[in-house]
Structure formats: structure tokens, C-alpha cells
Design a protein around this motif. Sequence first.
Motif, PDB file in Angstrom:
ATOM      1  N   ILE A   1     -24.245  19.957 -23.241  1.00 18.67           N
ATOM      2  CA  ILE A   1     -24.503  21.451 -22.705  1.00 18.67           C
ATOM      3  C   ILE A   1     -23.336  22.060 -22.154  1.00 18.67           C
ATOM      4  CG2 ILE A   1     -25.373  20.488 -20.537  1.00 18.67           C
ATOM      5  CD1 ILE A   1     -27.213  23.244 -20.716  1.00 18.67           C
ATOM      6  N   ARG A   2     -22.638  23.317 -22.664  1.00 23.19           N
ATOM      7  CA  ARG A   2     -21.851  23.929 -22.073  1.00 23.19           C
ATOM      8  C   ARG A   2     -22.068  24.627 -20.570  1.00 23.19           C
ATOM      9  NH1 ARG A   2     -18.288  27.680 -25.681  1.00 23.19           N
ATOM     10  NH2 ARG A   2     -17.556  28.211 -23.827  1.00 23.19           N
ATOM     11  N   PRO A   3     -21.397  24.827 -19.752  1.00 25.82           N
ATOM     12  CA  PRO A   3     -21.441  25.510 -18.571  1.00 25.82           C
ATOM     13  C   PRO A   3     -22.142  26.948 -18.749  1.00 25.82           C
ATOM     14  CG  PRO A   3     -19.339  24.412 -18.536  1.00 25.82           C
ATOM     15  CD  PRO A   3     -19.814  24.301 -19.655  1.00 25.82           C
ATOM     16  N   LYS A   4     -22.677  27.380 -18.065  1.00 24.85           N
ATOM     17  CA  LYS A   4     -23.465  28.848 -18.208  1.00 24.85           C
ATOM     18  C   LYS A   4     -24.028  29.005 -19.356  1.00 24.85           C
ATOM     19  CE  LYS A   4     -20.801  30.128 -14.706  1.00 24.85           C
ATOM     20  NZ  LYS A   4     -19.630  30.821 -14.788  1.00 24.85           N
ATOM     21  N   SER A   5     -24.719  27.917 -20.042  1.00 24.01           N
ATOM     22  CA  SER A   5     -25.420  27.635 -21.206  1.00 24.01           C
ATOM     23  C   SER A   5     -26.854  27.132 -20.978  1.00 24.01           C
ATOM     24  CB  SER A   5     -24.969  27.021 -22.358  1.00 24.01           C
ATOM     25  OG  SER A   5     -25.421  27.054 -23.377  1.00 24.01           O
ATOM     26  N   LYS A   6     -27.747  27.581 -21.755  1.00 20.60           N
ATOM     27  CA  LYS A   6     -29.252  27.072 -21.604  1.00 20.60           C
ATOM     28  C   LYS A   6     -29.632  26.470 -22.722  1.00 20.60           C
ATOM     29  CE  LYS A   6     -30.421  30.790 -18.487  1.00 20.60           C
ATOM     30  NZ  LYS A   6     -31.678  31.855 -18.365  1.00 20.60           N
ATOM     31  N   THR A   7     -30.517  25.315 -22.870  1.00 19.34           N
ATOM     32  CA  THR A   7     -31.285  24.886 -23.812  1.00 19.34           C
ATOM     33  C   THR A   7     -32.531  24.718 -23.716  1.00 19.34           C
ATOM     34  OG1 THR A   7     -31.224  23.246 -25.646  1.00 19.34           O
ATOM     35  CG2 THR A   7     -30.573  22.389 -23.334  1.00 19.34           C
TER      36      THR A   7
END
Length: 821
Positions: free
Chosen positions: A132-138
Motif C-alpha cells: 500500500i502507498r502512503p495516503k492510500s486506501k484498500t
Amino acid sequence: MGRNRVFVVICIAALTAYISAATWEEGEVSDGEVLQSSADFPCHSLSPDNYTCSACIQLHDTCAWCAAWSFNNETQFSRCDSLANLIANECPQNEIVSPKTTLSKTIDEELRDGDGEQEDIQIRPQEIDIRIRPKSKTRFHVKFRQAENYPVDLYYLMDLSYSMKDDKEKLSTLGDLLAARMKQITRNFRLGFGSFIDKKVMPFVDPRKEKQVSPCSEGCAPTYGFRNQMSLTKDTDKFAKEVDKALISGNLDAPEGGFDAIMQAITCHDIIKWRERSRKMIVFSTDAGFHYAGDGRLAGIVTPNDGECHLDAQGYYTESIDQDYPSIALLHQRIKEKKVNMIFAVTQNNRQLYDQLVEALPDISSSVGVLANDSSNIVQLIEEEYEKIAEKIIMVDNANSSMGLKLSYRSKCLEGKELIDTNVCDGIKVNGQVDFEVTLEATHCVDQRDFELKIGPSGLDDSLKLNVHVICDCDCEKEEVIEAPECNGRGTLACGICKCAPGFVGKHCECDSGGETAFTLESKCRKDNSSLICSGRGNCECGVCKCFQRSNPLEQITGQFCECDNFNCPRHDRKLCGAHGKCNCGVCECEPGYTGPACECPTSTDTCLSKNGQICNGHGDCICGKCHCRTDEDGSRYSGPFCDICPTCPTKCVEYKPCVMCQQWGTGIYNESKCEECPFDVIPVKELPVLDVAENAESETWKECQFVDPSDDCTFYFLYYYDGRDNLTVWVKEEKDCPSPLPVLVIVLIVIAGIVILGLLLLCLWKILTMIYDRREYARFEQDRLNARWEANENPIYRQATSTFKNPVYAGGQEGRNKAD
């Protein structure tokens, strides 16, 4: 052809949005296809001292980095931008660094009930790998189903102070019933027993020697903190015997040392014999409150509780008089770590206290039940409270802010129609299934990159394992080229940019910083802190602005900060500086004879002269070659190209009227001094002359005027005339036309006569009405008199003075009657 192209672009945009939405549902995050080119776009906010690929991808989940060396050296675009912008700005796609958030399920076995050969599975999936990337959601889904005959370990923890004597006796008789009831819930059941009193030290116990041996008068056991009477076992028949063998003890104060007992029962995993995969339950039975951290100081015990196991071979708590009571926070931590369910079986007078304790233990499966005075309802209480706990699912995790990770939950539970933000579902029976939608968000990067998170229902060992890797670094940064020629041998090349050696800055490390940072040198190319580098119209080279060149060689950008040019000035009639000046740094420098922001105003007033030779007819100002009319003191407003039109101005007749009245008859509003200032002398005549002027002469050249003098209500007439040399002549008719005087006496007599006649008419009318009324009344009287019927021989209201009557017992004749009369 143009319409078809627009249609194709719209279709591609819609398809891109659909694919992005579908990728989001499956656990991936879109790369941000929307073009962003404004200066406040987050990807453009990198500081010069941290202008790196890793800093770019940490800014926002839509930011991408162009690692091509030629990109930033041949163009004016930022390396850190959205993916769509980098492609549009011709960065090679194989040189774009834009890591994606991905999710893959590594263990995803079906839910099942356990049997002798295999364990039950209550949660699905069991393991997920996430990048997961920073400032990202899954997002992903977690399913939970209660298995049948899930293992249950129940440890009964009882207060054995003297006030609980009858409760112990009742529990010993109900022990077999308790075991039988629990086996009806699950066949895989084990039971244990422990007891507690308090710390054996003043002021909690009596210090006298005989009371230390037997604190009560009936031969009680010495006071102790906690003792494990019976470890968890499937041989539940031993429970009643162990409870019966346990001896009552005593202490002085009302609160008990229950927290010490709970802590030892939880942490002494091997001694209590908790199973790894089971529903661990502690039934805490007491009729008193509890001591907690800090109360030990009353006895001089200042060492904090360490939350570890301290039981000897006989099952006694060895640190009772050496360590303080546990705090509620430490108790909560251990209960959550060991996944223990708590049932507090307390008397009614302590219900409120333990309700507050349960509220202070969030994300813990716990409940409070009211215990009868002799614990006769203990079996029913445990059964009911167990069902409350078992039917309530609380999804918990071990994520925290220090990891830079955040988990949130949504669910429909069992009968919901819409997803709601919750991690709690009630009423989950055996084989009942509930689905949770879980969202993982990486809020920021920390030093650690890899994390192991666990998600699962509170009080159970079943959990989903999340192997999370936070993408905070770029792979191209690991492939540095030391002393790269692109960096003039003064730095290393990584991800398309130079990392300069100390003392050097610049894109090619070409600048000797002189001890200054790149940020300091760059600030020299800004006019102020809020402005762009070189005003956005040049490059900063070693602290000096090099302005861009325009395609038109006549257009130039100049200035220390490239803030000036010769093509951005006001225009008039679409001409720069009105074609009457030169543009210098945004300001027009006008030629002689012109002024104004765009050199649009001639300084000459020739275009403002009216017919009478005055500028703007004396009623306006000549500004920029045009008349700007003003309002006079008397309120007159002029308009027109030369301010010669005045709809609200008085006419000449009105203007000359006061002078005519004061000169001819000495009336009007002018006094003698004002009358002498009049611009003309009237000429009295018998009749006004008839002028022979041209038909097309202006209306203000001559006019006959007529007014009424308010002093006598007479009408007077005068005529004014302007000759060709603006000489004014005014003739006035000597005689006024006055109305005939009114016959006042005749009018008065007529009014009086009218009043008298009106009065007589009113009197006659009154008399007639009165006569009509009297006639009607008299006719009514006559009618009533005729309708009356009277006896002719006797007055109906007359009665004689004597009366005759016959005595019924008298037989005499007339004589007798006369005597009677």
C-alpha cells in the motif's frame, strides 16, 4: 469529424472511471487519471531540499515521478505530477514511477466446524498480503461464522472472604449442574476454579497474631491474595469437590484484591492450562468492590504490578505483599492480549460499580450479572451472560497511529439493508454468518516498512493475518550512479536527478553553494515567500533568474525575478497602450499629448467645446477628450455630448417669472436688492407684440409665458425674445386677468335659507312618522277591545260580603237557614 473525436474522448474517460472503480472494489487504488495542473496541486508542493522520488510518492496516492534524465532538463514541467500529466508532458512511460496498491489472499480456506481430525475455521480469509502507498486506501471483506461445539475454557474465580460463606456452600452443591449446563452449549468444555481474598498486610487485614492464623472466629484459613484451586480440566466432576474443600478466610476492609486474582488467572497460561484456540472465560464472583493501582501505598507497597505470572507450586500468588494492585489500563491490556471474556457476577449493591468497570474496558467481551445473596442463581446467570458474550461479535485489531496505519469497519450485520460504520454485531447464533467490509489506510510513512496486523473477534483466537508493506521508497533510488557525468562528477544520479555532494547544488550540481543550501539559493529567485520561482517565467540557476525567451522576438521578459515584460500592459481598442505609448513592466509610458492607463486619453479639450464656446457648456468636465457632466447646486442634471441637455432644469419662463413680478407689480419672492440684480428690465405694454420669426427657430429664442400671481389670484402674461446677438427683451402685459369677485352676502343668505328649509323638512318628516305610529297603536287598542268578552250580569272580579251555606245536620226549614245567615 470534431464531434466524433469528442465522443471518443468521453467514452475513454467513462471507461477509465469504471475500471478505476472496479479496481477500488477489488483492493487496488487508481493512479489518479484526472489532469491536475494548478499550482496548488499536492504533487507540486515538494520542497527543494527534499525533491526526491520517495518524497513524491509519499505526498499523495495520485503522485507519480518521472525518472528520465532528459525530462526536467529539456522541459519546464515538474517531475512530481499526476500520471496523466507526466504522460501528457511526454515523459517515457517506462521511466514513470507510480507504485500501485495491491492486495492478494495467500490463505483463504472455507469456513467449517471442527472435528477430531481438524480444527474449526470461523474467519475467512486467514491471511492477506498488502502493498500500500502512503495516503492510500484498500478494501477487503472478512467473513465470520460461529462454529458448532467451539472449545470453551471457563475459569470460576470466587471471593472467599467470610461474607461469601453461604455462596461457596451453594456453589459446591450447584457445581455439577453448572458443568452439565455448559456441556449442553458445547461438548468441548473445560472447567477450573480459583479463589482470592486480599493482601495479607495492614490495613487490609487484622495484624494480631491470632487473626493472622485464623481471621474469623470459626476457624478460617489464613488470608491470601490468590490461589489456583483447580486448573482447567475436562473432569468437571472435580469442580464441586474442590469448591467444597476450599476454606473461607477474611479481611478487614470492604474492597477485595480481585484485580490481583484476575491478573494471575490470565497471565499464568501454562498453570491455569488455557488452550491456544478456545473461548477463554473468567467468571468473577464477589459481593464487594475492588482495590486498584495506588491502594497498595496504604500498606507501604510502592512497586507497580508487572503484569506477569507469580504462582508457586501450591498455586498461591507470591508477590501479593510486594507488588501493588494492577491498574485498570494494565488489566485491559492483558485481557485484550490473551483474548479473555469476563463475566462479573456481583450483588445488586455493587452492580453500578462493575458496570463502570466494563465501560472502562473497551473492545473487551464482558458483561455484568446480578448475583443472588447466596449465589443460588449462579448457573442461570453464567448461562445467560455467556450467551450475551457469545452472540456479540466485536472485530478488533492491533493497528495504531505509531504504525501510520488505520483500520475501519462497515457491516450490514445479519438483517441490515445498508452498510453502516460499525465493528460490532449482535445476535450471532451458532452457524450464523456476518460479513465485515474492512478499509486499510496508510496515513503516513514511518521508519518501519513491514507490519503484521491481526484482525479478529474480541475474546477469540481466530484472526486474519495482514502482511502489510508500505511503499515509501522508489526502486530507482537503490540504483545510484556515483560521480555521474550528468552531475559534473559532483554527485550521484538516482531516479533522474542529481544528489549533489556537500558544497554543490543545482540540477547538474553546477553551483558552488558557498555553504548555502539549495533552498536558500532558490529563495534568492523569489520576489517574496509566496511568489513562484522567477515568477514562473524563468529558471533559477545558482540563485540567479534566467528568464524564458518568447517565440516573438519583440516580446521580452526582464527583471531580477523575471517579473517584467513589454507585452502585458492595458490595451485600448485592442491596441497595446492604445498605440500611443510603450509598455514597460506592466505600465504604459505615453507619448506627449496622451495620458491614461492605456494612453487612451488626449490632453487637448478641443473635442469638448460646445456651441457657445464653453467647455462642456459650463456644466461638466473634459476628461479623456469627453464631457463628464455634473449636477449643479440647484439639483439640475445635464447630459449629452456637450452637457447641453437638462431635462430637470427650469424653463426660461420659470426663470424670468420672479423678475417680472417684482419689477411690474412688486410681488413675488424677490426683494428690492434681488430685483435690481435681474438681467433685464420689463417693458409694460397693453397687448403683447406678435413676433415674426422663422418657423425653424429654436424654442428658447422666444416664448410667451403665463402665470398666476398667488397674492391676488390674477393671471399675468409676458413675452421674452433673444435676438441674434443674445440680447434679451421682455414685454409684460400691464393688466392682469382677474376673476370676478364672489357675492359673499348672497352665498351666506343661500346657505342660511338652505339650513332653515332642511330643518323644516326634517320636522315635517318627524311629525308624519309620529302620526303614523300613533294611528297604528290606536288601531291595535281598538282591536284588542273588540276581542274582549265580559259577563253582562256580573263583574268577574266582584265578591259579596256575605255567603249562604246549608248545615247538613240541620232539619229545620227556612227559619233555620235565616238564623244561620
